[in-house]
Design a protein around this motif. Structure first.
Motif, PDB file in Angstrom:
ATOM      1  N   UNK A  56      23.429  26.087 -36.257  1.00 46.88           N
ATOM      2  CA  UNK A  56      22.886  27.304 -36.812  1.00 46.88           C
ATOM      3  C   UNK A  56      24.086  28.560 -36.387  1.00 46.88           C
ATOM      4  N   UNK A  57      24.171  29.378 -37.457  1.00 49.70           N
ATOM      5  CA  UNK A  57      25.023  30.501 -37.526  1.00 49.70           C
ATOM      6  C   UNK A  57      24.394  31.676 -37.882  1.00 49.70           C
ATOM      7  N   UNK A  58      24.624  32.694 -37.083  1.00 48.23           N
ATOM      8  CA  UNK A  58      24.026  33.951 -37.158  1.00 48.23           C
ATOM      9  C   UNK A  58      24.636  35.053 -38.238  1.00 48.23           C
ATOM     10  N   UNK A  59      24.033  35.777 -38.868  1.00 47.07           N
ATOM     11  CA  UNK A  59      24.693  36.415 -39.998  1.00 47.07           C
ATOM     12  C   UNK A  59      25.630  37.527 -39.387  1.00 47.07           C
ATOM     13  N   UNK A  60      25.413  37.999 -38.343  1.00 44.37           N
ATOM     14  CA  UNK A  60      26.340  38.685 -37.762  1.00 44.37           C
ATOM     15  C   UNK A  60      27.652  38.179 -37.093  1.00 44.37           C
ATOM     16  N   UNK A  61      27.656  36.991 -36.923  1.00 44.83           N
ATOM     17  CA  UNK A  61      28.666  36.150 -36.256  1.00 44.83           C
ATOM     18  C   UNK A  61      29.809  35.761 -37.357  1.00 44.83           C
ATOM     19  N   UNK A  62      29.571  36.043 -38.700  1.00 40.76           N
ATOM     20  CA  UNK A  62      30.375  35.542 -39.795  1.00 40.76           C
ATOM     21  C   UNK A  62      31.386  36.475 -39.744  1.00 40.76           C
ATOM     22  N   UNK A  63      32.541  35.544 -40.012  1.00 41.81           N
ATOM     23  CA  UNK A  63      33.740  36.473 -39.913  1.00 41.81           C
ATOM     24  C   UNK A  63      34.522  36.258 -41.369  1.00 41.81           C
ATOM     25  N   UNK A  64      34.179  35.339 -42.054  1.00 41.82           N
ATOM     26  CA  UNK A  64      34.944  35.306 -43.467  1.00 41.82           C
ATOM     27  C   UNK A  64      34.027  34.032 -44.296  1.00 41.82           C
ATOM     28  N   UNK A  65      34.318  34.220 -45.702  1.00 45.26           N
ATOM     29  CA  UNK A  65      33.501  33.773 -46.817  1.00 45.26           C
ATOM     30  C   UNK A  65      34.569  33.064 -47.594  1.00 45.26           C
ATOM     31  N   UNK A  66      34.444  31.791 -48.124  1.00 45.78           N
ATOM     32  CA  UNK A  66      35.617  31.259 -48.946  1.00 45.78           C
ATOM     33  C   UNK A  66      35.004  30.357 -49.857  1.00 45.78           C
ATOM     34  N   UNK A  67      35.497  29.954 -51.103  1.00 44.24           N
ATOM     35  CA  UNK A  67      34.954  28.931 -51.969  1.00 44.24           C
ATOM     36  C   UNK A  67      35.566  27.790 -51.527  1.00 44.24           C
ATOM     37  N   UNK A  68      34.609  26.570 -51.922  1.00 43.66           N
ATOM     38  CA  UNK A  68      34.972  25.212 -51.387  1.00 43.66           C
ATOM     39  C   UNK A  68      34.759  24.384 -52.619  1.00 43.66           C
ATOM     40  N   UNK A  69      35.850  23.790 -52.995  1.00 48.41           N
ATOM     41  CA  UNK A  69      35.795  22.960 -54.196  1.00 48.41           C
ATOM     42  C   UNK A  69      35.180  23.372 -55.491  1.00 48.41           C
ATOM     43  N   UNK A  70      35.127  24.689 -55.617  1.00 43.80           N
ATOM     44  CA  UNK A  70      34.591  25.164 -56.996  1.00 43.80           C
ATOM     45  C   UNK A  70      33.247  25.464 -56.996  1.00 43.80           C
ATOM     46  N   UNK A  71      32.316  24.777 -56.186  1.00 44.76           N
ATOM     47  CA  UNK A  71      30.812  25.042 -56.378  1.00 44.76           C
ATOM     48  C   UNK A  71      30.022  25.132 -54.960  1.00 44.76           C
ATOM     49  N   UNK A  72      30.889  25.402 -54.086  1.00 43.33           N
ATOM     50  CA  UNK A  72      30.342  25.447 -52.691  1.00 43.33           C
ATOM     51  C   UNK A  72      31.070  26.898 -51.965  1.00 43.33           C
ATOM     52  N   UNK A  73      30.015  27.441 -51.109  1.00 44.90           N
ATOM     53  CA  UNK A  73      30.539  28.244 -50.225  1.00 44.90           C
ATOM     54  C   UNK A  73      30.890  28.011 -48.647  1.00 44.90           C
ATOM     55  N   UNK A  74      31.898  28.494 -47.979  1.00 48.22           N
ATOM     56  CA  UNK A  74      32.055  28.225 -46.813  1.00 48.22           C
ATOM     57  C   UNK A  74      31.832  29.475 -46.056  1.00 48.22           C
ATOM     58  N   UNK A  75      30.942  29.341 -45.044  1.00 47.21           N
ATOM     59  CA  UNK A  75      30.775  30.563 -44.124  1.00 47.21           C
ATOM     60  C   UNK A  75      31.424  29.946 -42.751  1.00 47.21           C
ATOM     61  N   UNK A  76      32.203  31.206 -42.165  1.00 52.68           N
ATOM     62  CA  UNK A  76      32.844  30.969 -40.908  1.00 52.68           C
ATOM     63  C   UNK A  76      32.613  31.706 -39.877  1.00 52.68           C
ATOM     64  N   UNK A  77      32.205  31.477 -38.780  1.00 55.84           N
ATOM     65  CA  UNK A  77      31.806  32.237 -37.645  1.00 55.84           C
ATOM     66  C   UNK A  77      33.050  32.762 -36.825  1.00 55.84           C
ATOM     67  N   UNK A  78      32.627  33.618 -36.017  1.00 53.79           N
ATOM     68  CA  UNK A  78      33.750  34.152 -34.993  1.00 53.79           C
ATOM     69  C   UNK A  78      34.465  33.069 -34.025  1.00 53.79           C
ATOM     70  N   UNK A  79      33.412  32.039 -33.750  1.00 56.85           N
ATOM     71  CA  UNK A  79      33.784  30.781 -32.908  1.00 56.85           C
ATOM     72  C   UNK A  79      34.322  29.607 -33.716  1.00 56.85           C
ATOM     73  N   UNK A  80      34.345  29.888 -35.097  1.00 59.25           N
ATOM     74  CA  UNK A  80      35.050  28.911 -35.907  1.00 59.25           C
ATOM     75  C   UNK A  80      34.104  27.975 -36.449  1.00 59.25           C
ATOM     76  N   UNK A  81      32.757  28.041 -36.309  1.00 57.38           N
ATOM     77  CA  UNK A  81      31.649  27.139 -36.725  1.00 57.38           C
ATOM     78  C   UNK A  81      31.547  27.439 -38.096  1.00 57.38           C
ATOM     79  N   UNK A  82      31.592  26.283 -39.020  1.00 54.53           N
ATOM     80  CA  UNK A  82      31.426  26.597 -40.416  1.00 54.53           C
ATOM     81  C   UNK A  82      30.305  25.795 -41.086  1.00 54.53           C
ATOM     82  N   UNK A  83      29.590  26.423 -42.136  1.00 56.41           N
ATOM     83  CA  UNK A  83      28.616  25.940 -42.607  1.00 56.41           C
ATOM     84  C   UNK A  83      28.943  26.033 -44.376  1.00 56.41           C
ATOM     85  N   UNK A  84      28.777  24.818 -44.789  1.00 56.61           N
ATOM     86  CA  UNK A  84      29.116  24.644 -46.468  1.00 56.61           C
ATOM     87  C   UNK A  84      27.642  25.064 -47.177  1.00 56.61           C
TER      88      UNK A  84
END
Length: 191
Positions: free
Chosen positions: A131-159
Motif C-alpha cells: 500500500x502507498x498513500x497518495x500523500x507519500x508519493x514523491x515522484x512519477x515516471x514512465x516505465x517501458x512505455x505503457x506503465x507508470x511508476x509511483x515512488x514514495x518517500x520511503x522508496x516503495x514503488x508501485x507500477x
C-alpha cells in the motif's frame, strides 16, 4: 540388453507421469489462488486496474496446449512418445505450458492495482499487498512505455498499467490525487 532398455522405458514413463502430475497440480493451485486471492470490489474502491484480457486468453491457450499434450500422452502415446528424447521434450513443453499459462492467468485475475480515496494498493500475482498513500508519493515516471511508476518517500514503488480504459481512468484520478509539486508530465504521455 533388454534389461537396460526396459529400465530406460520405465524411467521415461516416470518422467512423463511426474511432469503430467506437476502440470495438473500447477493448474489446480493456480485456480485455487484465483478463487482465494482475487480482489473483489469493496466499499471505498474507486477503481481496480487489471491487465488486458489478452493475459487470460494467452493463459487459457497454454492450458489448452497442456490438455492436448496430456490427451496424447495417455490416449495415443504412440503418436507422441516415440523415443527417449520425445519423452523429455513432451515433459518440458507440458511443464512450461502449465507454469507460463498459470502465470498469465494469475497476472490477469489476481494481480491488480486498487485505487482508493487516500491510497493505492498493489496486489501481486500471488496476492501479496503493498500500500502507498497518495500523500507519500514523491515522484512519477514512465516505465517501458505503457506503465507508470509511483515512488514514495520511503522508496516503495508501485507500477500501474494494464487495460487501457481503466488505466485512463487511473490517470485522471492520479492527476487529482497526487500531492502538489509532483511533476505530472509523465501522466500527460498517456492522456
Amino acid at each position: 540388453m533388454d534389461y537396460v532398455k526396459s529400465a530406460e522405458i520405465s524411467a521415461n514413463r516416470i518422467i512423463i507421469i511426474a511432469a503430467a502430475a506437476i502440470s495438473v497440480l500447477t493448474v489446480i493451485i493456480c485456480l485455487v489462488l484465483i478463487l482465494i486471492r482475487r480482489h473483489k470490489p469493496q466499499t471505498g474502491d474507486l477503481l481496480i486496474v487489471r491487465e488486458t484480457y489478452m493475459s487470460w486468453v494467452f493463459g487459457l491457450a497454454l492450458w489448452f496446449e497442456v490438455a492436448i499434450i496430456l490427451y496424447y500422452v495417455f490416449v495415443m502415446p504412440e503418436r507422441l512418445l516415440v523415443n527417449a528424447n520425445s519423452y523429455i521434450n513432451t515433459s518440458v513443453f507440458m511443464l512450461a505450458g502449465a507454469v507460463t499459462g498459470s502465470a498469465a492467468m494469475l497476472n490477469y485475475f489476481v494481480k491488480c492495482t486498487v485505487v482508493r480515496e487516500k491510497e493505492l494498493t498493489d496486489i501481486s500475482l500471488l496476492g501479496r499487498q503493498k500500500t502507498l498513500k497518495w500523500v507519500q508519493i514523491k515522484s512519477v515516471s514512465v516505465y517501458m512505455g505503457r506503465r507508470l511508476i509511483l515512488v514514495s518517500k520511503e522508496n516503495t514503488t508501485i507500477k500501474v498499467g494494464g487495460e487501457p480504459k481503466s488505466f485512463r481512468k487511473f490517470l485522471r484520478l492520479a492527476a487529482e490525487k497526487l500531492p502538489k509539486g509532483i511533476d505530472r508530465k509523465p501522466l500527460g504521455k498517456f492522456i
